[in-house]
Scaffold this motif. Structure first.
Motif, PDB file in Angstrom:
ATOM      1  N   TRP A  77      41.765  27.560  41.458  1.00 32.89           N
ATOM      2  CA  TRP A  77      41.533  27.597  39.998  1.00 32.89           C
ATOM      3  C   TRP A  77      40.316  28.438  39.670  1.00 32.89           C
ATOM      4  O   TRP A  77      40.346  29.244  38.722  1.00 32.89           O
ATOM      5  N   TYR A  78      39.245  28.275  40.442  1.00 30.68           N
ATOM      6  CA  TYR A  78      38.015  29.013  40.155  1.00 30.68           C
ATOM      7  C   TYR A  78      38.223  30.513  40.370  1.00 30.68           C
ATOM      8  O   TYR A  78      37.777  31.330  39.571  1.00 30.68           O
ATOM      9  N   VAL A  79      38.923  30.855  41.429  1.00 35.49           N
ATOM     10  CA  VAL A  79      39.155  32.264  41.757  1.00 35.49           C
ATOM     11  C   VAL A  79      40.246  32.854  40.870  1.00 35.49           C
ATOM     12  O   VAL A  79      40.306  34.075  40.670  1.00 35.49           O
ATOM     13  N   GLU A  80      41.108  31.967  40.349  1.00 37.36           N
ATOM     14  CA  GLU A  80      42.285  32.382  39.579  1.00 37.36           C
ATOM     15  C   GLU A  80      43.214  33.236  40.433  1.00 37.36           C
ATOM     16  O   GLU A  80      43.754  34.255  39.998  1.00 37.36           O
ATOM     17  N   GLU A  81      43.359  32.802  41.674  1.00 40.14           N
ATOM     18  CA  GLU A  81      44.261  33.463  42.616  1.00 40.14           C
ATOM     19  C   GLU A  81      44.630  32.433  43.675  1.00 40.14           C
ATOM     20  O   GLU A  81      43.798  31.610  44.070  1.00 40.14           O
ATOM     21  N   HIS A  82      45.865  32.484  44.141  1.00 42.03           N
ATOM     22  CA  HIS A  82      46.324  31.509  45.127  1.00 42.03           C
ATOM     23  C   HIS A  82      45.913  31.980  46.521  1.00 42.03           C
ATOM     24  O   HIS A  82      46.672  32.624  47.243  1.00 42.03           O
ATOM     25  N   VAL A  83      44.684  31.635  46.911  1.00 41.53           N
ATOM     26  CA  VAL A  83      44.176  32.051  48.220  1.00 41.53           C
ATOM     27  C   VAL A  83      44.256  30.921  49.246  1.00 41.53           C
ATOM     28  O   VAL A  83      44.249  31.171  50.444  1.00 41.53           O
ATOM     29  N   GLN A  84      44.342  29.679  48.769  1.00 36.88           N
ATOM     30  CA  GLN A  84      44.397  28.528  49.663  1.00 36.88           C
ATOM     31  C   GLN A  84      45.685  27.753  49.452  1.00 36.88           C
ATOM     32  O   GLN A  84      46.125  27.529  48.321  1.00 36.88           O
ATOM     33  N   ARG A  85      46.290  27.329  50.578  1.00 35.26           N
ATOM     34  CA  ARG A  85      47.477  26.496  50.473  1.00 35.26           C
ATOM     35  C   ARG A  85      47.081  25.111  49.988  1.00 35.26           C
ATOM     36  O   ARG A  85      46.034  24.576  50.367  1.00 35.26           O
ATOM     37  N   LYS A 140      37.350  38.777  40.200  1.00 36.82           N
ATOM     38  CA  LYS A 140      36.029  38.862  39.570  1.00 36.82           C
ATOM     39  C   LYS A 140      35.856  37.768  38.520  1.00 36.82           C
ATOM     40  O   LYS A 140      34.989  37.859  37.652  1.00 36.82           O
ATOM     41  N   GLN A 141      36.686  36.734  38.602  1.00 35.65           N
ATOM     42  CA  GLN A 141      36.653  35.673  37.608  1.00 35.65           C
ATOM     43  C   GLN A 141      35.398  34.817  37.737  1.00 35.65           C
ATOM     44  O   GLN A 141      34.861  34.634  38.829  1.00 35.65           O
ATOM     45  N   LYS A 142      34.960  34.322  36.599  1.00 38.02           N
ATOM     46  CA  LYS A 142      33.780  33.458  36.514  1.00 38.02           C
ATOM     47  C   LYS A 142      32.615  34.097  37.272  1.00 38.02           C
ATOM     48  O   LYS A 142      32.293  35.258  37.056  1.00 38.02           O
ATOM     49  N   LYS A 143      31.984  33.346  38.180  1.00 39.65           N
ATOM     50  CA  LYS A 143      30.867  33.879  38.975  1.00 39.65           C
ATOM     51  C   LYS A 143      31.273  34.042  40.444  1.00 39.65           C
ATOM     52  O   LYS A 143      30.428  34.009  41.337  1.00 39.65           O
ATOM     53  N   PHE A 144      32.574  34.248  40.682  1.00 34.41           N
ATOM     54  CA  PHE A 144      33.068  34.261  42.051  1.00 34.41           C
ATOM     55  C   PHE A 144      32.438  35.368  42.898  1.00 34.41           C
ATOM     56  O   PHE A 144      32.279  35.223  44.113  1.00 34.41           O
ATOM     57  N   SER A 145      32.044  36.480  42.270  1.00 37.05           N
ATOM     58  CA  SER A 145      31.451  37.579  43.035  1.00 37.05           C
ATOM     59  C   SER A 145      30.110  37.197  43.653  1.00 37.05           C
ATOM     60  O   SER A 145      29.608  37.900  44.538  1.00 37.05           O
ATOM     61  N   LEU A 146      29.540  36.076  43.202  1.00 42.30           N
ATOM     62  CA  LEU A 146      28.251  35.628  43.727  1.00 42.30           C
ATOM     63  C   LEU A 146      28.375  34.319  44.517  1.00 42.30           C
ATOM     64  O   LEU A 146      27.361  33.685  44.816  1.00 42.30           O
ATOM     65  N   VAL A 147      29.595  33.944  44.846  1.00 36.75           N
ATOM     66  CA  VAL A 147      29.826  32.642  45.492  1.00 36.75           C
ATOM     67  C   VAL A 147      30.694  32.818  46.731  1.00 36.75           C
ATOM     68  O   VAL A 147      31.630  33.621  46.745  1.00 36.75           O
ATOM     69  N   THR A 148      30.354  32.075  47.773  1.00 34.36           N
ATOM     70  CA  THR A 148      31.228  31.921  48.936  1.00 34.36           C
ATOM     71  C   THR A 148      31.561  30.442  49.060  1.00 34.36           C
ATOM     72  O   THR A 148      30.660  29.611  49.254  1.00 34.36           O
TER      73      THR A 148
END
Length: 449
Positions: A77-85, A140-148
Motif C-alpha cells: 500500500w505504501y509503495v503503491e505497487e505489488h512488490v510483496q506476496r 516514488k509514492q509518498k516518502k518511499f524514495s527515502l525509506v527502506t
C-alpha cells in the motif's frame, strides 16, 4: 585546496541530482561528503586515527508481527505497487528489503549484502543469507524514495521451525532500524508469545523507535469487538514489566479499499506521518553530526600541528645542547693534544710549520695551560690525563642523550593536514550551512532564515 573543493562540487552535481527531492539530495550530498574516495571525511578521519560512520541515504523501517498480520500488505500500500506476496499463509519466510531504485529488480542474499554493507554481520547468523532478498521498486509514492522497509518472517508459536535463528536476526536488525513497527492481527495470533518476547527484548534498548498498530482493524467485527481485542492485547503487554508504561498508544489501521466502506477509524496516515517525522529527524541529526565531525577533524589536525611545532622547538633546543656538550667532549682532548705538541715540539719545528709570528702566538695562548700542567707532579700526569679523557667521554655521552629528537611531520604531511583542516572548515561547514538552509526553506518563510 581550491582543486579539492572543485572536485567535491563536481561529484555532487551528477546528472540524476536534478530529479531528486530536496530531502533526498541533502542526504545524498551528506553521504557523498563522507564517502568520496579522494576527499571523504571517512578517509580523512581514518588518516588521523578517528573512526567515522557515513550516514545512510535512507531510513530503515523494520516490520515485525505474527504471520498474516498485514506487514507485506502495508508495504504494498505504501509503495503503491505489488512488490510483496500477501495471503493467509506464511508468505514471507525470510527477510525482504524493499527499497526504491532506477528499475524493478530482485536481488538475492549476497547481492543484498553488497547493496547494504552495514548489514554484512548478518552473514554470521547461519542460514540467514539464503533467506534474504531485496525488491527494488521504481515507485516514488509518498516518502518511499527515502525509506527502506525490512519485511520479516511471520512469527508463530508451537512447532514451527525456522531455517535460521529468527529471534537473533530480528534483534540484530532492530539495533540498526530507525523505526520498528509491530503489527498485531485481531483475527490471527495477536498474542503470539514469540512476538511478545521479541517486542519485550527490543523495547529494553529501543523503546523510542517502537510503534504498535492494530492491523486489519476493519476485519475485527463491530466496534465492541475491536475494543475487546485491543484490551486483550494491552493486558497481555502490560503483564510484561518492560512494556508496562504510561502513554501507551496503539492506533487502528487497515488497508483502505475502494467500494468497501468501513465505520472503523483508519489511522494509517499516522504511520506515514511517523515515517516522515523520522526522515526529518534523521536529516537534522545527519547535518548536526556533519558539523560535529568537522569540528573533531579540525581539532585533531590543530592538535597535531601544535604538537609538531612543539617538537620542532624541542628538537632545536636538543640540537643546541647536543652541539654544546659534544663540543666540550671534543675540545678537552684537542687541548691536551695541542698542549702535548707545544711542550714536546722544538721551536724550530713550530716555526717551520706556523712561522715565527704564528709560533709565538701559539705559545702565548698555550702558556697558561702549560704552566698549569707543570704545576701537576709528574707522578700524577697520567691520572690527570685519564680524568680529562673521562670528562670528555661524559660530555660526549651527555651530548648524545641531550640531542635525541622527537619525530616531526614532513612539509608534505603538514601541507596535507592544513589542507584537510581548511577543507572541513571552509568547504564542508559552508556546505552544511547551505544544506540546512535548503532543508529549512521547505517549512520556514525565507525572510525568517
Amino acid at each position: 585546496m581550491s582543486g579539492k573543493a572543485a572536485r567535491q562540487r563536481a561529484s555532487a552535481n551528477t546528472a540524476d541530482t536534478a530529479t531528486l527531492s530536496v530531502n533526498e539530495r541533502i542526504l545524498k550530498e551528506c553521504h557523498t561528503l563522507y564517502t568520496d574516495a579522494e576527499n571523504g571525511l571517512v578517509s580523512i578521519a581514518e588518516n588521523l586515527g578517528l573512526s567515522l560512520l557515513a550516514p545512510r541515504k535512507k531510513i530503515s523501517v523494520l516490520l515485525i508481527g505474527n504471520h498474516s498480520a498485514g506487514k507485506s500488505s502495508f508495504i504494498n500500500w505504501y509503495v503503491e505497487e505489488h512488490v510483496q506476496r500477501t495471503g493467509v499463509a506464511i508468505e514471507t519466510q525470510g527477510f525482504t528489503f524493499v527499497t526504491s531504485g532506477r528499475k524493478r529488480e530482485s536481488l538475492t542474499g549476497n547481492a543484498t549484502l553488497h547493496l547494504y554493507p552495514h548489514f554484512e554481520p548478518l552473514r554470521q547468523i547461519k542460514g540467514v543469507t539464503e533467506y534474504m532478498c531485496t525488491e527494488i521498486s521504481t515507485s516514488k509514492q509518498k516518502k518511499f524514495s527515502l525509506v527502506t522497509f525490512v519485511d520479516t518472517p511471520g512469527l508463530v508459536d508451537g512447532d514451527m521451525k525456522y531455517p535460521f535463528d529468527v529471534n537473533q536476526s530480528i534483534e540484530w536488525l532492530g539495533d540498526l532500524a530507525d523505526l520498528i513497527f509491530v503489527f498485531f492481527d485481531p483475527i490471527g495470533q495477536a498474542l503470539c508469545k514469540r512476538t511478545l518476547n521479541l517486542v519485550e527484548k527490543l523495547n529494553q534498548t529501543h523503546a523510542d523507535r517502537i510503534r504498535f498498530y492494530l492491523s486489519k482493524a476493519d476485519e475485527a467485527g463491530h466496534e465492541s469487538d475491536r475494543q475487546r481485542v485491543m484490551m486483550q492485547i494491552v493486558q497481555e503487554l502490560c503483564k510484561r514489566p518492560g512494556l508496562n508504561k504510561t502513554g501507551f498508544d496503539m492506533p487502528t489501521i487497515y488497508i483502505p479499499t475502494s467500494g468497501k466502506p468501513s465505520r472503523c477509524v483508519n489511522q494509517i496516515e499516522e504511520v506515514c506521518k511517523d515515517i516522515e517525522k523520522t526522515i526529518n529527524q534523521t536529516i537534522q541529526n545527519t547535518l548536526n553530526s556533519l558539523e560535529k565531525d568537522c569540528e573533531s577533524i579540525a581539532r585533531i589536525v590543530t592538535d597535531k600541528l601544535h604538537k609538531d611545532n612543539e617538537s620542532v622547538s624541542y628538537n632545536f633546543g636538543a640540537r643546541t645542547k647536543g652541539v654544546c656538550y659534544g663540543s666540550m667532549g671534543f675540545l678537552l682532548p684537542f687541548i691536551l693534544i695541542l698542549n702535548y705538541l707545544a711542550s714536546s715540539a722544538s721551536d724550530q719545528s713550530l716555526q717551520s710549520i706556523l712561522g715565527k709570528s704564528g709560533s709565538e702566538t701559539f705559545k702565548l695562548y698555550l702558556r697558561p695551560l702549560e704552566k698549569m700542567w707543570q704545576m701537576v707532579p709528574n707522578q700524577y700526569h697520567l691520572y690527570v690525563l685519564a680524568t680529562f679523557l673521562l670528562l670528555a667521554l661524559i660530555f660526549l655521552i651527555i651530548g648524545k642523550l641531550k640531542s635525541r629528537l622527537r619525530p616531526t611531520l614532513s612539509r608534505k604531511q603538514r601541507k596535507a593536514l592544513e589542507e584537510n583542516r581548511e577543507f572541513v572548515q571552509n568547504f564542508v561547514r559552508k556546505k552544511k550551512q547551505t544544506l540546512y538552509s535548503q532543508y529549512l526553506q521547505q517549512s520556514v518563510a525565507e525572510h525568517d532564515l
